[in-house]
Design an enzyme around this catalytic site. Structure first.
Site, PDB file in Angstrom:
ATOM      1  N   SER A 133      -3.267  -8.482   0.324  1.00 48.26           N
ATOM      2  CA  SER A 133      -2.347  -8.171  -0.766  1.00 48.26           C
ATOM      3  C   SER A 133      -2.764  -6.818  -1.340  1.00 48.26           C
ATOM      4  CB  SER A 133      -2.371  -9.269  -1.816  1.00 48.26           C
ATOM      5  OG  SER A 133      -1.411  -8.984  -2.815  1.00 48.26           O
ATOM      6  N   TYR A 147       6.938  -2.375  -1.873  1.00 51.08           N
ATOM      7  CA  TYR A 147       5.617  -2.756  -1.358  1.00 51.08           C
ATOM      8  C   TYR A 147       5.034  -3.917  -2.157  1.00 51.08           C
ATOM      9  CZ  TYR A 147       0.643  -2.293  -0.239  1.00 51.08           C
ATOM     10  OH  TYR A 147      -0.649  -2.542   0.137  1.00 51.08           O
ATOM     11  N   LYS A 151       4.153  -7.768  -0.990  1.00 53.94           N
ATOM     12  CA  LYS A 151       2.801  -8.338  -1.085  1.00 53.94           C
ATOM     13  C   LYS A 151       2.798  -9.579  -1.972  1.00 53.94           C
ATOM     14  CE  LYS A 151       0.438  -5.665   1.618  1.00 53.94           C
ATOM     15  NZ  LYS A 151      -0.079  -6.227   2.880  1.00 53.94           N
TER      16      LYS A 151
END
Lengths: 236, 109
Positions: A133, A147, A151
């Site tokens: 992550s 993004y 994650k």
């Protein structure tokens, strides 16, 4: 005939450069049999290392890789879902194609590799899955919406997998690195990186060794009672 | 010709029943004999099934491997209807046989 090794078999996605490459070398040096993958070929051959060129979001290519791993090594002990892509942009300027690509590699890639790995791991009732992550999730990092959302999806996927795969003695955990210098962050302005560092309890960037340390903790056999957990580096 | 095709399909389905049965019987430690029709009526999922969700997942994945080794084809038994009480292909051995037969048939086309 499979040359089933006694040594650990470790599969690392996104192993051509950066942390993936570092982890591949780290596990090879420890005597593990390492399989890696990336879209581009690796430049250096390494004893004990096998590379596949593929896109982790390509289902049939991923399945073929795991079939090959099964045929050659007959087992898989550790999966490190490291492959990832980033996109720094304001949400109002982000094309849908970018969002789709980020989700495909970061989320679908992690899902696919985890599913196929767990099928192999369940046969020996043993497995360690470590996903990547980012502290971007914990600090809701502006400018990285696609993004961070991908994650975040990986984090929740990992927690649910931890429960669903526990009966197979497969653990699933996450590492959330703080800023570090990789291909992914090369385009991020230095002042933005520094601002992120200043939000941490320990005010420095991550190193590959910091990440490998946590990966190794989650992946070792003694961590069989540790699952569904995330460690954010640096104390965000 | 039509009857040849039908006979071939029936023979294939009988082979699929045996493949599923070999995995199922081992999983539930079944000893004894059952007729093919009795085997096909066994519930794998939902009310009347002896399997919990963990055992069902194991059963399906083991059957994938068994089909692969007996028929020399690779099939995937993943299905979005998996957990539907009404339409799951895993409801009984018979529904699973039909599902697998269709998948193998698609591979032949």
């Amino acid at each position: 005939m499979s040359d089933a090794p006694e040594r650990e078999v470790v599969l690392i996605t996104g192993s051509r450069v950066g942390i993936g490459q570092y982890l591949a070398r780290h596990y090879v040096e420890r005597g593990a049999q390492v399989i890696g993958c990336s879209r581009q070929p690796v430049e250096q051959e390494l004893d004990g290392y096998t590379h596949f060129c593929l896109d982790v979001a390509d289902e049939s290519a991923v399945q073929d890789m795991f079939t090959a791993v099964n045929e050659k090594f007959g087992r898989l002990d550790i999966l490190i879902n490291n492959a990832g892509v980033g996109s720094m942009n304001h949400i109002l300027l982000t094309p849908l194609a970018t969002v789709r690509k980020v989700m495909e590699v970061n989320y679908l890639g992690t899902f696919l590799c985890s599913r196929e790995a767990a099928k192999l791991m369940r046969r020996r009732k043993y497995g360690r899955i470590v996903n990547m992550s980012s502290i971007g999730v914990s600090i809701h990092l502006e400018g990285e919406a696609s993004y961070v959302a991908s994650k975040s999806a990986v984090e929740e996927l990992t927690r649910v997998m931890a429960r669903e795969l526990a009966p197979f003695n497969i653990t699933c955990n996450l590492v959330g690195p703080s800023p570090l210098e990789t291909d992914l962050t090369r385009g991020v302005p230095a002042e933005k990186m520094e601002a992120m560092v200043q939000r941490l309890a320990i005010k420095r960037m991550s190193t590959f060794a910091d990440i490998a340390n946590v990966v190794e903790f989650f992946a070792k056999p003694e961590s069989d009672y540790v699952t569904g957990q995330i460690i954010y580096l640096g104390g965000p | 010709m039509a009857s040849d095709t039908s006979a071939g399909e029936n023979a294939r389905k009988a082979k699929i029943v045996e493949a599923i049965w070999s995995v199922y019987a081992e999983l539930v430690n079944f000893e004894g004999e059952l007729a093919a029709t009795e085997k096909e009526e066994i519930r794998l999922f939902g009310t009347g099934s002896k399997l919990d969700s963990f055992e069902l997942v194991n059963l399906i994945l083991d059957i994938e491997q068994e089909i692969s080794s007996r028929f020399g084809v690779s099939i995937s038994l993943m299905d979005e209807r998996a957990m539907s009480q009404r339409t799951s292909p895993y409801r009984t051995i018979q529904t699973l046989v039909n599902f697998i037969d269709t998948l193998i048939g698609e591979g032949d086309e």
